[in-house]
Design a protein around this motif. Structure first.
Motif, PDB file in Angstrom:
ATOM      1  N   ASP A   1       0.862  -1.178   0.000  1.00 30.50           N
ATOM      2  CA  ASP A   1       0.000   0.000   0.000  1.00 30.50           C
ATOM      3  C   ASP A   1       0.903   1.235   0.000  1.00 30.50           C
ATOM      4  O   ASP A   1       2.121   1.128  -0.144  1.00 30.50           O
ATOM      5  N   GLN A   2       0.321   2.383   0.172  1.00 30.04           N
ATOM      6  CA  GLN A   2       1.100   3.616   0.101  1.00 30.04           C
ATOM      7  C   GLN A   2       2.155   3.694   1.201  1.00 30.04           C
ATOM      8  O   GLN A   2       3.209   4.302   1.031  1.00 30.04           O
ATOM      9  N   ASP A   3       1.881   3.047   2.327  1.00 30.20           N
ATOM     10  CA  ASP A   3       2.826   3.093   3.439  1.00 30.20           C
ATOM     11  C   ASP A   3       4.057   2.224   3.181  1.00 30.20           C
ATOM     12  O   ASP A   3       5.166   2.575   3.589  1.00 30.20           O
ATOM     13  N   THR A   4       3.883   1.079   2.531  1.00 25.77           N
ATOM     14  CA  THR A   4       5.014   0.169   2.309  1.00 25.77           C
ATOM     15  C   THR A   4       5.747   0.452   1.009  1.00 25.77           C
ATOM     16  O   THR A   4       6.782  -0.157   0.742  1.00 25.77           O
ATOM     17  N   THR A   5       5.235   1.369   0.194  1.00 20.02           N
ATOM     18  CA  THR A   5       5.881   1.661  -1.091  1.00 20.02           C
ATOM     19  C   THR A   5       6.348   3.109  -1.162  1.00 20.02           C
ATOM     20  O   THR A   5       6.510   3.657  -2.242  1.00 20.02           O
ATOM     21  N   ALA A   6       6.557   3.726   0.002  1.00 22.74           N
ATOM     22  CA  ALA A   6       6.921   5.145   0.017  1.00 22.74           C
ATOM     23  C   ALA A   6       8.337   5.392  -0.474  1.00 22.74           C
ATOM     24  O   ALA A   6       8.644   6.466  -0.988  1.00 22.74           O
ATOM     25  N   VAL A   7       9.227   4.406  -0.318  1.00 22.96           N
ATOM     26  CA  VAL A   7      10.620   4.619  -0.698  1.00 22.96           C
ATOM     27  C   VAL A   7      10.869   4.105  -2.108  1.00 22.96           C
ATOM     28  O   VAL A   7      10.100   3.324  -2.665  1.00 22.96           O
ATOM     29  N   LYS A   8      11.974   4.554  -2.667  1.00 18.00           N
ATOM     30  CA  LYS A   8      12.343   4.227  -4.038  1.00 18.00           C
ATOM     31  C   LYS A   8      12.474   2.709  -4.242  1.00 18.00           C
ATOM     32  O   LYS A   8      13.001   1.995  -3.401  1.00 18.00           O
ATOM     33  N   ASP A   9      11.968   2.235  -5.371  1.00 19.57           N
ATOM     34  CA  ASP A   9      12.056   0.833  -5.800  1.00 19.57           C
ATOM     35  C   ASP A   9      11.263  -0.126  -4.931  1.00 19.57           C
ATOM     36  O   ASP A   9      11.386  -1.347  -5.079  1.00 19.57           O
ATOM     37  N   ALA A  10      10.433   0.380  -4.018  1.00 14.61           N
ATOM     38  CA  ALA A  10       9.679  -0.515  -3.132  1.00 14.61           C
ATOM     39  C   ALA A  10       8.664  -1.343  -3.915  1.00 14.61           C
ATOM     40  O   ALA A  10       8.446  -2.519  -3.604  1.00 14.61           O
ATOM     41  N   HIS A  11       8.024  -0.717  -4.925  1.00 13.83           N
ATOM     42  CA  HIS A  11       7.045  -1.464  -5.733  1.00 13.83           C
ATOM     43  C   HIS A  11       7.680  -2.703  -6.354  1.00 13.83           C
ATOM     44  O   HIS A  11       7.181  -3.825  -6.205  1.00 13.83           O
ATOM     45  N   ALA A  12       8.791  -2.477  -7.040  1.00 18.16           N
ATOM     46  CA  ALA A  12       9.448  -3.572  -7.754  1.00 18.16           C
ATOM     47  C   ALA A  12       9.948  -4.638  -6.789  1.00 18.16           C
ATOM     48  O   ALA A  12       9.847  -5.842  -7.065  1.00 18.16           O
ATOM     49  N   THR A  13      10.471  -4.216  -5.641  1.00 18.65           N
ATOM     50  CA  THR A  13      11.009  -5.170  -4.666  1.00 18.65           C
ATOM     51  C   THR A  13       9.916  -6.090  -4.133  1.00 18.65           C
ATOM     52  O   THR A  13      10.088  -7.315  -4.058  1.00 18.65           O
ATOM     53  N   LEU A  14       8.771  -5.515  -3.756  1.00 18.61           N
ATOM     54  CA  LEU A  14       7.669  -6.311  -3.217  1.00 18.61           C
ATOM     55  C   LEU A  14       7.112  -7.268  -4.260  1.00 18.61           C
ATOM     56  O   LEU A  14       6.891  -8.459  -3.982  1.00 18.61           O
ATOM     57  N   LEU A  15       6.882  -6.772  -5.467  1.00 17.52           N
ATOM     58  CA  LEU A  15       6.297  -7.608  -6.514  1.00 17.52           C
ATOM     59  C   LEU A  15       7.240  -8.722  -6.939  1.00 17.52           C
ATOM     60  O   LEU A  15       6.806  -9.856  -7.198  1.00 17.52           O
ATOM     61  N   GLU A  16       8.524  -8.415  -7.012  1.00 16.63           N
ATOM     62  CA  GLU A  16       9.486  -9.442  -7.400  1.00 16.63           C
ATOM     63  C   GLU A  16       9.585 -10.521  -6.323  1.00 16.63           C
ATOM     64  O   GLU A  16       9.709 -11.713  -6.638  1.00 16.63           O
ATOM     65  N   ALA A  17       9.512 -10.119  -5.065  1.00 15.24           N
ATOM     66  CA  ALA A  17       9.535 -11.099  -3.976  1.00 15.24           C
ATOM     67  C   ALA A  17       8.332 -12.030  -4.068  1.00 15.24           C
ATOM     68  O   ALA A  17       8.455 -13.248  -3.872  1.00 15.24           O
ATOM     69  N   PHE A  18       7.170 -11.481  -4.373  1.00 17.09           N
ATOM     70  CA  PHE A  18       5.968 -12.316  -4.502  1.00 17.09           C
ATOM     71  C   PHE A  18       6.063 -13.210  -5.734  1.00 17.09           C
ATOM     72  O   PHE A  18       5.675 -14.386  -5.691  1.00 17.09           O
ATOM     73  N   ARG A  19       6.591 -12.671  -6.812  1.00  7.62           N
ATOM     74  CA  ARG A  19       6.732 -13.453  -8.042  1.00  7.62           C
ATOM     75  C   ARG A  19       7.671 -14.634  -7.827  1.00  7.62           C
ATOM     76  O   ARG A  19       7.461 -15.711  -8.387  1.00  7.62           O
ATOM     77  N   LYS A  20       8.694 -14.456  -7.013  1.00  9.55           N
ATOM     78  CA  LYS A  20       9.668 -15.517  -6.751  1.00  9.55           C
ATOM     79  C   LYS A  20       9.232 -16.464  -5.631  1.00  9.55           C
ATOM     80  O   LYS A  20      10.022 -17.289  -5.181  1.00  9.55           O
ATOM     81  N   HIS A  21       7.991 -16.315  -5.180  1.00 13.64           N
ATOM     82  CA  HIS A  21       7.454 -17.170  -4.118  1.00 13.64           C
ATOM     83  C   HIS A  21       8.190 -16.984  -2.795  1.00 13.64           C
ATOM     84  O   HIS A  21       8.211 -17.901  -1.970  1.00 13.64           O
ATOM     85  N   GLU A  22       8.774 -15.810  -2.596  1.00  7.51           N
ATOM     86  CA  GLU A  22       9.347 -15.521  -1.287  1.00  7.51           C
ATOM     87  C   GLU A  22       8.248 -15.262  -0.269  1.00  7.51           C
ATOM     88  O   GLU A  22       8.499 -15.210   0.933  1.00  7.51           O
ATOM     89  N   ALA A  23       7.038 -15.039  -0.748  1.00 11.41           N
ATOM     90  CA  ALA A  23       5.852 -14.910   0.096  1.00 11.41           C
ATOM     91  C   ALA A  23       4.705 -15.608  -0.607  1.00 11.41           C
ATOM     92  O   ALA A  23       4.659 -15.671  -1.842  1.00 11.41           O
TER      93      ALA A  23
END
Length: 778
Positions: free
Chosen positions: A559-581
Motif C-alpha cells: 500500500d502507500q505506506d510500504t511503497t513510500a521509498v524508491k524501488d519498493a514497488h518492484a522489490t515487493l512484486l518481485e519477492a511475490f513473483r519468486k514465491h518468497e511470500a
C-alpha cells in the motif's frame, strides 16, 4: 530572423508569446523547441525561454531585444510537443510554464550546478527513538527519516522526488537536530554511451523477427492486431509468422497510416499484452517508436520485463519516483533517439519521442491517469491529442473500459476490438459472493469468511499463492470513544484520523489529507474516558489477522505506506513473483494488471467500502476494482477462485462484477447518466474555492458563480452551461482552509476550458484560491 518564445517560469501575468531577434551568429543554430537565454524586463535579467516559432517578421514591431545564447543545441521539445504545449495549456487553463515543467525535467537547467544540498543523518539511535515514540508531527517527516536510516545520506532533491514531499519536512528535521544539510559535489552520470553507433537495421529487424517467431497469436488476438495495423484480416494465418503477412501489405499499410483510435476490450487474462507487443514489433520494424503507458508505477517493472524479453532494444522508463538525475538521464536518452521504446506512468505521455507511431494506454479506465495537482490533466486525453497531432495509432486497453470510452466505441468514434476468452484455454475464476451477515450469525467475528479461509488453506497447502484486496490503508479507520461517541478528528481538517501501527513502534494517528501525525491519547479528549476503541479495518490490521491465522506463511503488504521509498514497488512484486511470500495483501495497487500464474485465490475483503462513495462515478470505480481484483486469480494452469465479502450480496453492481458482465453494468450505468445528464452526454467540471475564513470563502464562491453566469449571458449564442452551488466540499476543511464546491455542466470540454481560462485570467491577481478541474475525480 525572429524567434517567438515563451518563458519557462511563466506566471499568469507574463503568460504569452514574446519575440526576440536572432543574432547572425545563431541563424544556423537556432531551432524550434530549444531552450535559450533571453533578456527580460526593464532590468534585462537573463531568463530561460523556449523557442516555439521562427519567422521573418514580428507582429510587435522592430524594437526588439536579441537572444543572449542557446542553452543546448538539441531541442528539449520535439516539434509535435511544441504544438501539444499550446493544446494542453488551452485545455487545462494553465500557463506555458506549467506545461513546460510537465514536459522538461528541472534537471535540464540544474545539471551544470557543480554542488547540491545533501541531507545527512546525524544520530541513528536518536532517530530510531524518535520514530518508536511517535514524536514526529507529520508523515512526510517520518518518511524522510526512515529513508535516511536506510541510506544515511541523500541529495535533498532526490529525497523530495522519491518521496513526493516538499523541502519543508527536511528543514523541520534539520531544525530538530536529527539531520544536517551540507553542500557537496553533484556528478552527472550518463545512462547510455554518447558515442555514435553504426546503424544496422537489418540485424535489428532480424532480432525482432527472431523473438517474434516464438509468439503465435490466437484467432481473436490476430484479428485485433490486423485491425490496429491496417492489415486485411482475411490474409492472416494464425499458424504462421506475422512477418510474412506484414511484408505483403506495404501498399495497404501506407493507406492506413493516419490517426486511428482503438479500444481493445478483453476479459482479464485474454492476452491484451500480446496484442500490444505484436503491434509494437511491427511499428519498430517500420522504423517508428512506441509508447507504453501504465496506470501505476507498480506496473512498470512487469511491463519492462515483458518488453525486454521480446525486444533487444532497452526501453526507457519515465515515472515520478525517479530521482531528478535519473529522470533527466532517461529523458535525455529519449530525446536523442537512443531508444524507441518508452514505458511509464502518467507523466511519460510527454516523453520527447522521435517518429512516435503507436501509443498504448493499458488499463485506460484507471483513475491514476488523472493528475491530482495543477494542471489536472488526464494522460488518456493528452495521449489522444498527441496521437492526432502525429497521425499515430492510439490503443486503449481494458477489461473494464471507462464508460466514456466504451460509449465512444458504441457510437463509432473509437474502433471496438474484443477479446472474449482467456488465452491458453484458461477459464475465468469461479466467483463466490459471501454474505457477511450470515458469517456473523454463525459467530464468525473474523475479517475473513469461513469460505475464504478454507480456500486459502487448501491452495496454500498445494504451494499456490493468495491475494487479498482491501482498499483502505492503515490499521483502523478511526478511534471511537465508547462513552461519548466522539472520534478523534484532525485539528486542521474535517476528517477523523486513521490509526497506523508500524512494526516495532507505537501506533499513531495520521490524517491522510494534511499528513499530520499524533500519539493516540490514553483518554478521550472530549470526556476523558478510557473507553476508546479502534474502529474499521485497514490493510495493517488485515495483515496482522492473516499472519496470526497462517503463522507458517510469509505475508507481504503493498500500500502507500510500504511503497513510500524508491524501488519498493518492484522489490515487493518481485519477492511475490519468486514465491518468497505466499500471501499478498494490498490496496488498489494490487488490483490491476498484475500477472501471477500461481495465484489461485483472491479475496475481496470489504466490497461495501467501494460502492457507497458520494460521486456519480462511484459505481463505475467499484465495478472496475472488483472485476480487476477478481481477474488476478487463475491466470496459470490451475483454476482460480474469488471470494467477494459483502453485506449487500444482492446489489446489482456486485452481481455484475462477480460475473464480469460488463455489458450489463454498462447498460444500467449509461441509462443512469443519460437521465442525469452526466458524462459522456455532457462535460463536467468543478471549481473549488478555499479560504482560511469560512464566511469569506463562501462569499468568494458566490462571486465566482456570478462571474460565470455573467460570462455565459454575454456569450449565450456560443456557451450553454449549468452551474450548481456553491456548497461545502465533501471534505469541508483541509489544512485549516474551508472549501466550497461549484459544479458545472457544459456541452463539451472545450466550453469548460474557455470558462476556466476566463476565470484564471480574471482572478489571477486577486489572491483568490481557486482550483479548476475538467472531469474531476472526487
Amino acid at each position: 530572423m525572429i524567434a517567438s518564445v515563451v518563458l519557462r517560469e511563466a506566471v499568469p501575468a507574463i503568460d504569452r508569446i514574446f519575440d526576440y531577434i536572432v543574432p547572425d551568429e545563431m541563424l544556423s543554430l537556432i531551432q524550434v523547441g530549444q531552450y535559450i537565454h533571453v533578456p527580460f524586463g526593464r532590468s534585462n535579467r537573463s531568463v530561460v525561454a523556449l523557442v516555439v516559432n521562427l519567422s521573418e517578421q514580428s507582429v510587435f514591431g522592430d524594437d526588439l531585444k536579441s537572444i543572449i545564447d542557446i542553452m543546448d543545441p538539441i531541442p528539449v521539445l520535439a516539434p509535435d510537443q511544441v504544438t501539444l504545449l499550446e493544446a494542453v495549456r488551452t485545455r487545462y487553463a494553465c500557463t506555458y510554464g506549467d506545461v513546460i515543467r510537465l514536459m522538461v525535467p528541472a534537471y535540464v537547467s540544474d545539471k551544470k550546478n557543480p554542488t547540491r544540498n545533501t541531507a545527512v543523518l546525524i544520530d541513528e539511535q536518536k532517530a530510531i527513538e524518535v520514530l518508536n515514540e511517535g514524536d514526529l508531527s507529520s508523515l512526510p517527516q517520518i518518511r524522510v527519516l526512515e529513508l535516511l536510516l536506510e541510506c544515511k545520506r541523500s541529495p535533498v532533491s532526490e529525497i523530495m522526488s522519491a518521496l513526493s514531499v516538499s523541502v519543508s519536512p527536511i528543514h523541520s528535521l534539520r531544525d530538530r537536530g536529527l539531520i544536517e544539510i551540507i553542500r557537496d559535489k553533484s556528478v552527472l552520470t550518463q545512462l547510455v554511451d554518447d558515442s555514435p553507433k553504426e546503424e544496422n537495421n537489418e540485424s535489428e529487424k532480424d532480432s525482432i523477427d527472431g523473438e517474434e517467431a516464438a509468439h503465435v497469436p490466437a484467432e481473436e488476438q490476430a484479428e485485433a492486431i490486423a485491425q490496429i495495423l491496417g492489415i486485411d484480416v482475411d490474409q492472416i494465418d494464425c499458424d504462421v509468422n506475422l512477418k510474412d503477412i506484414w511484408d505483403e501489405s506495404n501498399e495497404l499499410r501506407e493507406a492506413n497510416d493516419k490517426y486511428s483510435e482503438f479500444l481493445l476490450y478483453g476479459v482479464t487474462g485474454s492476452g491484451k499484452t500480446e496484442v500490444y507487443l505484436q503491434c509494437a514489433a511491427e511499428i519498430l520494424r517500420r522504423g517508428g517508436s512506441v509508447l507504453f503507458l501504465v496506470p501505476e508505477i507498480a506496473l512498470t517493472p512487469q511491463m519492462i520485463r515483458w518488453v525486454s524479453a521480446r525486444f533487444q532494444e532497452v526501453p526507457a522508463v519515465i515515472h515520478s519516483r525517479l530521482t531528478p538525475k535519473q529522470r533527466f538521464e532517461q529523458w535525455d536518452s529519449i530525446r536523442k533517439g537512443k531508444t524507441r521504446i518508452v514505458i511509464g506512468a502518467r507523466s511519460a505521455v510527454f516523453a520527447p519521442m522521435k517518429d512516435l507511431q503507436l501509443i498504448i494506454v493499458d488499463e485506460e479506465h484507471d483513475t491514476s491517469y488523472k493528475s491530482e495537482t495543477h494542471p489536472r490533466y488526464h494522460a488518456r486525453d493528452v495521449a489522444r491529442m498527441r496521437a492526432k497531432l502525429l497521425c499515430a495509432k492510439l490503443v486503449l486497453g481494458s477489461a473494464t473500459p471507462a464508460v466514456e470510452t466504451y460509449y465512444s466505441a458504441q457510437m463509432g468514434f473509437t474502433k471496438l476490438l474484443r477479446l472474449k476468452d482467456r488465452v491458453n484455454q484458461a477459464h475465468l475464476p469461479k466467483v463466490t459472493i459471501v454474505d457477511m451477515r450470515q458469517e456473523l450469525k454463525r459467530g464468525n467475528r473474523s475479517v475473513i469468511s469461513e469460505a475464504l479461509m478454507a480456500a486459502m488453506r487448501e491452495e496454500l497447502s498445494h504451494g499456490r499463492q493468495v491475494m487479498l484486496f482491501l482498499n483502505k490503508r492503515g490499521y483502523s479507520s478511526f478511534i471511537l470513544c465508547r462513552s461519548c461517541g466522539e472520534s478523534i478528528m484532525c485539528p486542521h481538517c474535517s476528517v477523523s484520523m486513521t490509526v497506523h501501527s508500524p512494526k516495532g513502534r507505537r501506533p499513531v494517528l495520521i490524517c491522510h489529507y494534511c499528513m499530520r501525525t499524533m500519539k493516540i491519547p490514553e483518554l478521550c479528549p472530549q470526556c476523558q474516558s478510557p473507553m476508546q476503541a479502534k474502529m474499521g479495518l485497514g490493510t495493517q490490521q488485515l495483515e496482522e489477522a492473516v499472519a496470526k491465522a497462517f503463522p507458517g506463511e510469509k505475508v507481504l503488504r503493498m500500500d502507500q505506506d510500504t511503497t513510500a521509498v524508491k524501488d519498493a514497488h518492484a522489490t515487493l512484486l518481485e519477492a511475490f513473483r519468486k514465491h518468497e511470500a505466499s500471501i499478498l495483501i494490498g490496496t488498489q495497487m494490487i488490483a490491476k494488471g498484475h500477472d501471477f500464474p500461481d495465484v489461485t485465490v483472491v479475496g475481496i475483503i470489504s466490497a461495501d467500502m467501494l460502492i457507497r462513495a458520494s460521486d456519480f462515478k462511484a459505481g463505475e470505480r467499484a465495478f472496475q476494482l472488483i472485476t480487476q481484483s477478481s481477474g488476478r486469480a487463475g491466470r496459470g494452469e490451475a483454476a482460480g477462485r474469488v471470494y467477494i465479502q459483502t453485506y449487500q450480496p444482492d446489489d446489482d453492481l456486485i452481481v455484475c462484477a462477480a460475473s464480469q458482465n460488463y455489458d450489463a453494468f454498462f447498460k444500467n450505468e449509461i441509462e443512469f447518466r443519460r437521465r442525469m445528464h452526466y458524462p459522456p452526454f455532457l462535460a463536467m467540471g468543478t471549481m473549488v474555492i478555499s479560504s482560511e475564513n469560512e464566511e469569506q470563502g463562501f462569499s468568494q464562491a458566490k462571486e465566482v458563480k456570478a462571474f460565470v453566469e455573467r460570462l455565459v449571458e454575454a456569450h449565450q449564442d456560443n456557451i450553454s452551461v449549468d452551474v450548481f452551488g456553491p456548497g461545502p466540499a465533501p471534505i469541508y476543511r483541509v489544512r485549516d482552509r474551508y472549501r466550497f464546491f461549484l459544479n458545472i455542466k457544459a456541452k463539451n470540454k472545450s466550453t469548460l476550458a474557455r470558462i476556466f481560462r476566463a476565470l484564471s485570467e480574471n482572478y489571477s491577481d486577486t489572491g483568490l484560491n481557486i482550483a479548476m478541474d475538467i472531469d474531476p475525480i472526487w
